[in-house]
Structure formats: C-alpha cells, structure tokens
Design an enzyme around this catalytic site. Structure first.
Site, mmCIF file in Angstrom:
data_model
loop_
_atom_site.group_PDB
_atom_site.id
_atom_site.type_symbol
_atom_site.label_atom_id
_atom_site.label_comp_id
_atom_site.label_asym_id
_atom_site.label_seq_id
_atom_site.Cartn_x
_atom_site.Cartn_y
_atom_site.Cartn_z
ATOM 1 N N ASP A 84 1.745 2.576 7.997
ATOM 2 C CA ASP A 84 0.552 1.783 7.818
ATOM 3 C C ASP A 84 0.654 0.330 7.136
ATOM 4 O O ASP A 84 0.495 0.213 5.848
ATOM 5 C CB ASP A 84 -0.730 2.446 6.981
ATOM 6 C CG ASP A 84 -2.112 1.942 6.915
ATOM 7 O OD1 ASP A 84 -2.055 0.789 7.599
ATOM 8 O OD2 ASP A 84 -3.196 2.760 7.022
ATOM 9 N N ASP A 138 1.028 -1.284 -0.065
ATOM 10 C CA ASP A 138 0.092 0.049 -0.031
ATOM 11 C C ASP A 138 0.834 1.441 0.074
ATOM 12 O O ASP A 138 0.681 2.401 0.750
ATOM 13 C CB ASP A 138 -1.015 -0.023 1.307
ATOM 14 C CG ASP A 138 -2.069 0.975 1.201
ATOM 15 O OD1 ASP A 138 -2.313 1.465 0.052
ATOM 16 O OD2 ASP A 138 -2.949 0.925 1.882
ATOM 17 N N ARG A 181 -0.535 8.859 0.757
ATOM 18 C CA ARG A 181 -1.382 8.864 2.088
ATOM 19 C C ARG A 181 -0.826 7.829 2.920
ATOM 20 O O ARG A 181 -0.979 8.334 4.077
ATOM 21 C CB ARG A 181 -2.975 8.262 1.747
ATOM 22 C CG ARG A 181 -2.962 6.868 1.125
ATOM 23 C CD ARG A 181 -4.228 6.438 0.879
ATOM 24 N NE ARG A 181 -4.014 5.143 0.031
ATOM 25 C CZ ARG A 181 -3.954 4.855 -1.075
ATOM 26 N NH1 ARG A 181 -4.053 5.811 -1.947
ATOM 27 N NH2 ARG A 181 -4.035 3.633 -1.485
ATOM 28 N N ASN A 182 0.038 6.904 2.730
ATOM 29 C CA ASN A 182 0.797 6.193 3.679
ATOM 30 C C ASN A 182 2.148 6.636 3.970
ATOM 31 O O ASN A 182 2.904 5.987 4.595
ATOM 32 C CB ASN A 182 0.819 4.862 3.081
ATOM 33 C CG ASN A 182 -0.803 4.232 3.442
ATOM 34 O OD1 ASN A 182 -1.387 4.912 4.399
ATOM 35 N ND2 ASN A 182 -1.223 3.304 2.822
HETATM 36 O O1 ACK Z 1 -3.631 11.257 6.488
HETATM 37 P P1 ACK Z 1 -3.628 11.496 8.189
HETATM 38 O O2 ACK Z 1 -3.892 12.930 8.757
HETATM 39 O O3 ACK Z 1 -2.331 10.804 8.851
HETATM 40 O O4 ACK Z 1 -4.751 10.448 8.514
HETATM 41 C C1 ACK Z 1 -4.373 9.145 8.836
HETATM 42 C C2 ACK Z 1 -4.984 8.857 9.871
HETATM 43 O O5 ACK Z 1 -3.828 8.707 11.177
HETATM 44 C C3 ACK Z 1 -5.311 7.264 9.733
HETATM 45 O O6 ACK Z 1 -4.176 6.346 9.511
HETATM 46 C C4 ACK Z 1 -2.905 9.389 10.906
HETATM 47 N N1 ACK Z 1 -1.686 8.764 11.355
HETATM 48 C C5 ACK Z 1 -1.360 7.598 11.347
HETATM 49 N N2 ACK Z 1 -0.209 7.131 12.004
HETATM 50 C C6 ACK Z 1 0.287 8.402 12.381
HETATM 51 C C7 ACK Z 1 1.289 8.860 13.029
HETATM 52 N N3 ACK Z 1 2.317 7.991 13.460
HETATM 53 N N4 ACK Z 1 1.511 10.201 13.501
HETATM 54 C C8 ACK Z 1 0.474 10.920 12.942
HETATM 55 N N5 ACK Z 1 -0.475 10.607 12.024
HETATM 56 C C9 ACK Z 1 -0.580 9.609 12.035
HETATM 57 C C10 ACK Z 1 -2.752 9.720 9.299
#
Ligand code: ACK
Length: 299
Positions: free
Chosen positions: A175, A157, A161-162
C-alpha cells in the site's frame, strides 16, 4: 499538491499488461479510493498466476485517479525487493488504470495478530511456538525499509494493516497510497482535514504542518508496528484522537507503554524509534541488526 514525481511513459509501457489477460475474481478488500480484487493473470508461457488487482471505484474522482497514478509511479521508482509487494504489471490502455500486484495468500499482519490473540486465550503456548515467525517478519519489514530508504522513498503508512504475508510466510510492505519521493519533494504539508491519515503511527514531524518526512519517519512508524506485534494487534493510544492531541502528548514525552509480552530490551528499541528528533533515531539497518541480535524479544 506535492506531485513533482515523474516517470517516463516508457517505464509504464515496459510494464504494460493487456487487461484481457486478467480473469477477475472475488473482492479482497476496499481502500479509501479503490478496491483490491483477486484475479488470475494468464501467462501462456510461464503458466497462469494468482494476482491482486488494485483499481478505482467506478465513481472515482480526479483526486483518486491522481492518487493511483502517483502510487503507480512510486512502485515503479521503488523497484523489486523481496520484502516489498511486487508490481507485476499495469493496465492503462482501453480502460481505467489498474495495478497488477503480487498476491499475498496469508493476508495482512494485523489479522494474523488478531488470530494469534484469540488462540492465545485458550493456549498460551502458541505465543512461544510462533515467536520466531513474528521476529522474522519484523526483520523482513526492516529489510524492505532499507530498500525504500536507498530509493529515497518514504512510505508514510507503515503499520500492521499494510504488511502483507505471502507464500512461505514472507512479510512484504504494501500500500504505497501515501508514499512520497523525498528526493523530488523533500518538504510538503500535511493534507489538513484528511481524517484518513494514520496519525497514531506518524512521527511528530508528520503530525505538524509543513513537516519534513524522511526515512526516519518510517522508523518511528516501525516502532509503533513493533508495539502492535507485542500487543497482538491492539490499537495504539486508545481514546486519544486528533493530530494536535497526539503531538502535544509526544512533545511532553508521553510514549506508548511497555507491552506485557515483550522484553525490556525490545521496548528500549521501540523507544529508540520514538526519539522526538529524527536525527536521534536509528536507521532501518541499525534496527534490523538489533532485532537479529535479540531473537526472543517478543512474547
Ligand atoms: O487486510 P486485507 O484483507 O488485505 O484488506 C486489504 C484490502 O485488500 C485493501 O487494501 C487486501 N490486499 C491488498 N493488496 C493485496 C495483495 N497484494 N494480496 C492480497 N490482499 C491484498 C488487503
């Protein structure tokens, strides 16, 4: 399902974090089966640290629980690398499973690209000013992919976005919800009927049933990621939907068109990543070296 990955219970215990050390804060985002919340992890000796906590929704079903456990295992198998989001600990006693993750203060790359697109409408100079930042991020993602490949993991993936951006602008792969251990699994079928699969980032071998994913499948997705950067976060293949439709187009040599904001050379690199047969694609190391040799490929 293809869940032959296994880790030792001692590996979990080594990384255990007592959930009472977490002060839960605001919601950061919601995924398919869980939420990610901001939190403070109390560390009496090293000092408190801001973290992201991934947990299941309250009504999560068994499949979601299994998925989070799988993600935990993959992160443990992956080990630490500067360009992979860090696993700081696991809460598994006295409550539901929770992953304590390194916090990415600048959020995801896709949102940064959207911001850059908006800024560039009134000031084209931001593109050349910020070019080197995005070039560096792509080199960093490649380093992360090299680490995954050396651990025989396929992320499955890789997409803007990831990719999360931490302090000092370091890009990290995040992710691991769809990730797989290729050593233990090797072959597996696509989960049919699952609309949430990242079809537009998937290599043809992933779009087909009974497909074999390899680290080269992540190289394909990395090519789509390069395209997302050059297109300032636009969605690939607008209006094209369905695994069969995308697969047929790729089979007939259709590829994403050359973005206006990248050089011929950078587009040729994308095309290398999109070779139909995975054996003809470069590995992540080769891609990284080509990026490093061409530091002005974007914008
Ligand atoms: O795009 P975002 O704002 O960044 O929305 C997704 C959401 O959580 C679902 O995965 C945010 N996210 C995920 N892991 C982290 C992390 N380690 N630190 C900050 N934001 C995160 C991600």
């Amino acid at each position: 399902g293809p869940s032959s990955i296994s880790i030792d219970i001692d590996m979990l215990k080594e990384r255990e974090v007592d959930r009472t050390r977490l002060q839960i804060g605001q919601l950061l985002g919601e995924g398919a089966f869980g939420h990610v919340v901001k939190a403070t992890l109390e560390q009496p000796e090293e000092g408190d640290v801001v973290v992201a906590v991934k947990k299941l929704k309250d009504d999560a079903e068994t499949t979601a629980r299994t998925a989070l456990l799988r993600e935990t295992c993959i992160m443990l198998l992956c080990g630490d690398h500067d360009n992979v989001i860090g696993l700081k600990g696991i809460c598994f006693r006295d409550g539901p499973l929770q992953l304590v993750l390194e916090y990415a203060e600048h959020g995801c790359l896709l949102h940064l690209l959207w911001t850059l697109r908006a800024e560039s409408k009134t000031n084209m100079a931001v593109l050349s000013n910020k070019r080197h930042i995005f070039e560096t991020m792509m080199v960093e993602v490649c380093s992360g992919l090299e680490h995954l490949a050396s651990s025989r993991l396929v992320h499955r993936d890789i997409a803007a976005r990831n990719i999360l951006i931490c302090g000092r602008g370091t890009a990290k792969i995040a992710d691991f919800g769809l990730a797989r251990d290729t050593y233990a699994v090797g072959y597996h079928r696509q989960e049919r009927g699952n609309d949430l699969l990242p079809l537009k980032w998937m290599a043809p071998e992933g779009l087909k049933n009974a497909a074999k994913f390899t680290p080269k499948s992540d190289v394909w997705s990395f090519g789509v990621l390069l395209w997302e950067v050059a297109q300032l976060g636009r969605t690939p293949y607008p209006g094209m939907d369905g695994a069969d439709r995308i697969y047929d187009a790729l089979r007939n040599h259709f590829r994403l068109p050359q973005p206006r904001l990248c050089t011929e050379q950078r587009y040729r690199l994308m095309q290398q990543c999109w070779k139909f047969n995975e054996k003809n694609r470069p590995d992540a190391t080769t891609v990284r070296k080509q990026l490093e040799a061409d530091p002005n490929g974007f914008f």
